[in-house]
Every structure is written in C-alpha cells, then in structure tokens.
Design a protein around this motif. Structure first.
Motif, PDB file in Angstrom:
ATOM      1  N   ARG A   1     -10.591  10.541  -7.690  1.00 53.48           N
ATOM      2  CA  ARG A   1     -11.980  10.395  -8.115  1.00 53.48           C
ATOM      3  C   ARG A   1     -12.933  10.199  -6.941  1.00 53.48           C
ATOM      4  N   ALA A   2     -12.583  10.789  -5.821  1.00 56.30           N
ATOM      5  CA  ALA A   2     -13.478  10.758  -4.661  1.00 56.30           C
ATOM      6  C   ALA A   2     -13.938  12.191  -4.423  1.00 56.30           C
TER       7      ALA A   2
ATOM      8  N   ILE B   1     -15.923  18.730  -4.576  1.00 54.64           N
ATOM      9  CA  ILE B   1     -15.277  18.562  -5.880  1.00 54.64           C
ATOM     10  C   ILE B   1     -14.722  17.147  -5.983  1.00 54.64           C
ATOM     11  N   LEU B   2     -14.508  16.704  -7.204  1.00 53.46           N
ATOM     12  CA  LEU B   2     -13.870  15.403  -7.419  1.00 53.46           C
ATOM     13  C   LEU B   2     -12.365  15.612  -7.347  1.00 53.46           C
TER      14      LEU B   2
END
Length: 317
Positions: A94-95, A89-90
């Motif tokens: 935002r990684a 998942i992000l």
C-alpha cells in the motif's frame, strides 16, 4: 595526443558497425550515416518516409549492433503521457511506487509521433531535452546514452497533430527515407521472403559510445569553419544583412542558433567518422541538409514555383 589514437579507433569501429548494419539493411547508406552521426553527436532524429521502408528495422538493427536497450512506442491519438513516461501505482504494501515506462531505454523509437496529442508529444520532448522524467514531483534520470528516433509519415495527414516548429527544432536531423532502387528492392525481396536468421554482433558498448560522444566534442574547430556555419544559418533569416534574394523570396522563417550548434557538432562528427582530426567547410555542407530541412519555413511562393526545401538549401550552400 591520446585523442588521435581514440579517433582512429572510432573510425575502425564505425566501419565494423556499418558492415554489421548492412547485413540486414539493404542500401540506405545516407540514412544509416546520418542516424549514427546524430547518435555520436548526442542528437535526436526525425525519420520521415512512407510506410514500409524498414525504418523500425533500421533502428532495431542499430540498437543491437550498439548493444543498447531498445523500445518502440507506437503513438496513437489515445496515448497518455503516463503511458510513455511511467506511472505511480499502489504496490502490495500500500505504498506508492513508480513503474518506469518505455522511455527508460537507450534508444526509443517514437513511431508516428504526429499521431498523438500535444500533451503526449511534449512529455517525449521534455525527456529529449532534459534527459530526465518528472513524475509525481520526483525526477528520474533516463539511461545514458539516450536517443529518440521519431518517425513521421508524410502522407495522409488527417487526424494528425503536426509537431510545431519549436518542437521540431529539438531534433538534430530530419532524415528523409526514400524508396529503394530497383536492385536494392530485388535484394530486399529476395532476402525477406525466405526464412533466414541473421544474427547481429554487438560492436560497441554504451561506455564506448559515451566516450566517443565526449571525444567528438573535444575536436577543435577552425574559426573559418565556425564562421561559415554561423553565416550559413544567418543567410536563412530574412532580416539578416547577409540574406540573399532567394531567402527573401521563398522563406518566411529562418533557422535559430540551435542550427549553428548542430552544424558544428555534426561537422565534427562527420569529420571524425571520415578519419579527419578537424572538420572543414565540406563537413558542414555534408550535414547541412538534414539539419536545416525542418528549421526553415517556406512560403506559398516557393511551393508554387516548385522550390523544394532541399533545393533552397542547396542554393544557400
């Protein structure tokens, strides 16, 4: 020999363990024994029985008494591999981050494994075999010890995806969970229709289980016992020279080498839990039914003449 002392310890612990389990589970002696044998042998189990026979309760109770993490996955036709394995998942930075699924536990109860499509079944079976999970090219090890107990419902086969023989072969035992006797059912109903909280003591730690698993593998096996196990499996194969008429008449497909391996490891474990320091032929016979039951394929003639799988195995023994 330090092993002898440790094996004696195992027998003591095992007795305590069974006493603890039977605080909650009434009867089902054979089932409890077989589940524990497969655990100490690093095998997985398939529990087959009609609904409501406390299969889930049994597995949960065993997990508590062994101090292991436990998760139950209810298999349904819309379950996806990522639902059991986990998914990327992000996160807020935002990684991409991998969130582990319910497979990341010591004991996983795969409820009604034949209700889910082959794609999800194979994700589970890969985890059973490799004891790792691969997601987005990354490999994650599963916790140790790791056991899968899958349940299968023998009735109402509509809308199910039966496990192919090659996948059934991954399970060490196929355990048939039967109805309780009249007396047992009386005690079950008495105990479960009033509010009593029974607490389960933890008898072992995961470190101990891992040590006992290694210990059982170290047990020596006499050549005649090895020969008996390998010959027994050979007799289930139609084209084998030793195959009796029974096999030629009623079996279309015999057991593979995995059966021989499991017979020996199962016999070692059976012997150890009975306080013996080496297995004999009786130990092989004691574990033969749950090991061979799902590895032989009967033909229509066997069904027509009322030859159940267990009856064929009994005659082969």
């Amino acid at each position: 020999m330090s092993n002898v002392k440790e094996l004696d310890q195992l027998v003591d612990k095992y007795k305590l363990l069974k006493k603890e389990i039977h605080k909650i589970i009434v009867g089902q002696e054979e089932v409890v024994d077989q589940v524990l044998i497969s655990m100490f042998s690093r095998g997985h189990c398939l529990l087959v029985g009609v609904p409501g026979l406390a299969k889930t309760l049994l597995v949960n109770t065993i997990a508590q008494s062994l101090g292991l993490s436990f998760n139950r996955i209810q298999f349904t036709p819309d379950l996806m591999p990522s639902d059991i394995v986990g998914a990327e998942i992000l996160n807020e930075n935002r990684a991409f981050q991998f969130v582990k699924g319910p497979l990341f536990n010591n004991i996983v109860l795969a409820d009604e494994i034949n209700r889910t499509p082959p794609k999800t079944q194979s994700a589970l079976l890969e985890a059973m075999q490799e004891r790792t999970v691969t997601a987005a090219g990354q490999t994650y090890p599963l916790p140790k010890p790791f056991f899968v107990l899958a349940t299968q419902n023998p009735i109402e086969q509509e809308g199910t995806y039966p496990l192919p023989e090659a996948q059934l072969d991954r399970f060490m035992f196929n355990i048939w969970v039967d109805y309780p006797t009249f007396e047992e059912e009386m005690s079950i109903v008495k105990a479960t229709t009033q509010d009593i909280k029974i607490s389960i003591q933890q008898i072992m730690s995961s470190e101990e289980i891992i040590r006992f698993q290694a210990l059982i593998r170290e047990i020596p096996v006499a050549d005649n016992v090895l020969e008996y196990a390998v010959k027994l499996v050979g007799r289930t194969r139609i084209n084998d020279v030793s195959a009796p008429q029974l096999t030629k008449d009623f079996i279309t497909w015999g057991a593979g080498p995995r059966a021989s391996q499991y017979l020996i490891i199962g016999a070692k474990c059976h012997a150890a839990l009975k306080g013996k320091y080496a297995p004999d032929i009786e130990d092989v016979q004691a574990v033969a039914k749950p090991i061979l039951r799902h590895r032989l394929v009967r033909n229509y003639k066997a069904e027509a003449e009322g030859y159940s799988m267990d009856k064929i195995i009994e005659e082969l023994l």
